[in-house]
Write an enzyme that holds these catalytic residues in place. Structure first.
Site, PDB file in Angstrom:
ATOM      1  CE1 TYR A  63      -3.489  -2.659   0.531  1.00 24.89           C
ATOM      2  CE2 TYR A  63      -4.628  -0.694   1.295  1.00 24.89           C
ATOM      3  CZ  TYR A  63      -4.658  -1.994   0.863  1.00 24.89           C
ATOM      4  OH  TYR A  63      -5.867  -2.636   0.763  1.00 24.89           O
TER       5      TYR A  63
ATOM      6  CE  LYS B  74       2.127 -17.477  -3.484  1.00 29.39           C
ATOM      7  NZ  LYS B  74       1.263 -18.677  -3.563  1.00 29.39           N
TER       8      LYS B  74
ATOM      9  CG  ASP C 226      -1.653 -20.195  -2.095  1.00 27.72           C
ATOM     10  OD1 ASP C 226      -1.030 -20.162  -1.007  1.00 27.72           O
ATOM     11  OD2 ASP C 226      -1.236 -20.814  -3.091  1.00 27.72           O
TER      12      ASP C 226
ATOM     13  CG  ASP D 290      -7.960  -4.957   1.701  1.00 26.30           C
ATOM     14  OD1 ASP D 290      -8.867  -4.499   2.411  1.00 26.30           O
ATOM     15  OD2 ASP D 290      -7.981  -4.920   0.449  1.00 26.30           O
TER      16      ASP D 290
ATOM     17  CG  ASP E 288     -13.417  -7.505   2.873  1.00 29.60           C
ATOM     18  OD1 ASP E 288     -13.124  -6.792   3.847  1.00 29.60           O
ATOM     19  OD2 ASP E 288     -13.966  -7.072   1.842  1.00 29.60           O
TER      20      ASP E 288
HETATM   21  C1  IPM Z   1     -10.271  -1.596   4.330  1.00 33.07           C
HETATM   22  C2  IPM Z   1     -10.610  -0.965   3.007  1.00 33.07           C
HETATM   23  C3  IPM Z   1      -9.519   0.020   2.664  1.00 33.07           C
HETATM   24  C4  IPM Z   1      -8.229  -0.748   2.503  1.00 33.07           C
HETATM   25  C5  IPM Z   1      -9.795   0.899   1.439  1.00 33.07           C
HETATM   26  C6  IPM Z   1     -11.115   1.614   1.547  1.00 33.07           C
HETATM   27  C7  IPM Z   1      -8.678   1.886   1.210  1.00 33.07           C
HETATM   28  O1  IPM Z   1     -10.795  -1.939   2.044  1.00 33.07           O
HETATM   29  O2  IPM Z   1     -10.157  -0.864   5.326  1.00 33.07           O
HETATM   30  O3  IPM Z   1     -10.142  -2.815   4.381  1.00 33.07           O
HETATM   31  O4  IPM Z   1      -7.959  -1.301   1.424  1.00 33.07           O
HETATM   32  O5  IPM Z   1      -7.466  -0.821   3.475  1.00 33.07           O
HETATM   33 MG    MG Z   2     -10.762  -3.904   2.804  1.00 36.26          MG
END
Ligand code: IPM
Ligand code: MG
Length: 364
Positions: free
Chosen positions: A143, A194, A226, A250, A254
């Site tokens: 990032y 990785k 993975d 990230d 999710d």
């Molecule tokens: C998160 C989001 C952010 C990230 C975006 C909105 C920049 O997806 O907080 O997970 O990628 O970190």
């Molecule tokens: Mg995110």
């Protein structure tokens, strides 16, 4: 003695303002129940800041955050700002806030509540009892690594570049947070990388393995990313605490979030070595339902609880809020995203009222 805290509120975009106002109402009840006093100050971030000032993270916002005890953030972004150049996107404001406050450690719990098991897309026996903490590195890796950009090569072709890089010091500090976190939880830490392909991951794995000798009570394992993605869906109960870099974190956070049925339930904490933490829901700004009183405010409210626990050292008040959330769910109240048959549908504001009623019952 009354504890006094200055809290910067960043409602942001989309459903942000609606869910933030529920969280603030809840905090105002908590204030009365404990010996706490909040001074709330609101600031602009994301699309709302772009519209008002032309930039996604105005300097005044960062200053106000720095001058507070904790920051409660809702959500940023929306279709309206998606085609702006990168430095003017809402996401850039969020990344600037993370970097500006040095928030290198992002804690993302994914815990399934028994009341919501049927909201998960996975089988009951797979998700029942899931309780995972993802510790994501937040201010390094791909990032932020240099060089980055879209460059033109000698042949006139465009070439996009990002760089995944970690120094030993960056790995050590997130590693320590992860080992400490695992120690307070189930005592198991899985580091995800990785290392079979990436040098940066090899260094990550070496450092984390070295650190393990300082934490003999924590059982350390390693997975390639993975495989980790597969294992999260296959048998998530094998995980207790996961530590990983910015990009892998990230993605995996999710996936872990969705195990619990709705991303609308999950809070997060972003912490630095010293100072001010940012507490925010894992979900986004949901522009499709913004302003319709349909949003689930529970992740925001639980983020306020995380703020009390990790940012202000008020664990009893934090537990009170978490308890109120559980009681509301036990009573059958549901917003649309977690609705199931026989349950009682509530909008965002009504969910806030239900929470406040439960909080008041808990205090009496
Ligand atoms: C998160 C989001 C952010 C990230 C975006 C909105 C920049 O997806 O907080 O997970 O990628 O970190
Ligand atoms: Mg995110």
């Amino acid at each position: 003695m009354t504890q006094h805290y200055r809290i910067t509120l960043l409602p942001g975009d989309g459903i942000g303002p609606e869910i933030m106002s529920v969280a603030v109402e809840v905090l105002k009840v908590v204030e009365k129940q404990f010996d706490i006093q909040f001074e709330f100050q609101e600031a602009l971030i994301g699309g709302a800041a772009i519209d008002a000032t032309g930039e996604p993270l105005p300097a005044t916002t960062l200053d106000m955050c720095r001058n507070s005890d904790a920051v409660l953030l809702a959500a940023i972004g929306g279709y309206k700002w998606d085609s702006l150049p990168r430095h003017l996107r809402p996401e850039t404001g969020l990344l600037g806030l993370r970097a500006g406050l040095g928030l290198f450690a992002n804690l993302r719990p994914a815990k399934i509540l028994p009341q919501l098991i049927d909201a998960s897309s996975l089988k009951r026996e797979v998700v029942e009892g899931v309780d995972i903490m993802v510790v994501r590195e937040l201010t390094g890796g791909i990032y932020f690594g240099q060089p980055k950009g879209i460059f033109t090569t000698e042949t006139g072709e465009k070439r996009g570049v990002n760089t995944m890089a970690y120094t030993e010091a960056e790995i050590n500090r997130i590693g320590r947070v992860a080992f400490e976190t695992a120690r307070k939880r189930g005592g198991k830490l899985c580091s995800v990388d990785k290392a079979n392909v990436l040098e940066v991951s090899q260094l990550w794995r070496d450092r984390i393995s070295q650190l393990a000798s300082e934490y003999p009570d924590v059982e350390l394992s390693h997975l390639y990313v993975d495989n980790a993605a597969m294992q999260l869906i296959r048998w998530p109960k094998q995980f207790d605490t996961i530590v990983t870099g910015n990009l892998f974190g990230d993605i995996l956070s999710d996936a872990a979030a969705m195990l619990t049925g709705s991303i609308g339930m999950l809070p997060s904490a972003s912490l630095g070595a010293t100072g001010v933490g940012v507490f925010e829901p894992v979900h986004g700004s949901a522009p499709d339902i913004a302003g319709q009183d349909k949003a689930n405010p529970l992740a925001q409210v639980l983020s306020a609880a995380m703020m009390l626990r990790y940012g202000l050292n008020q664990p009893v008040a934090a537990s009170r809020i978490e308890q109120a959330v559980i009681q509301v769910l036990d009573g059958g109240d549901r917003t649309g995203d977690i609705m199931s048959e026989g349950m009682n549908y509530l909008g965002c504001r009504a969910m806030g009222d239900a929470l406040i009623q439960e909080l008041e019952k808990l205090a009496s």
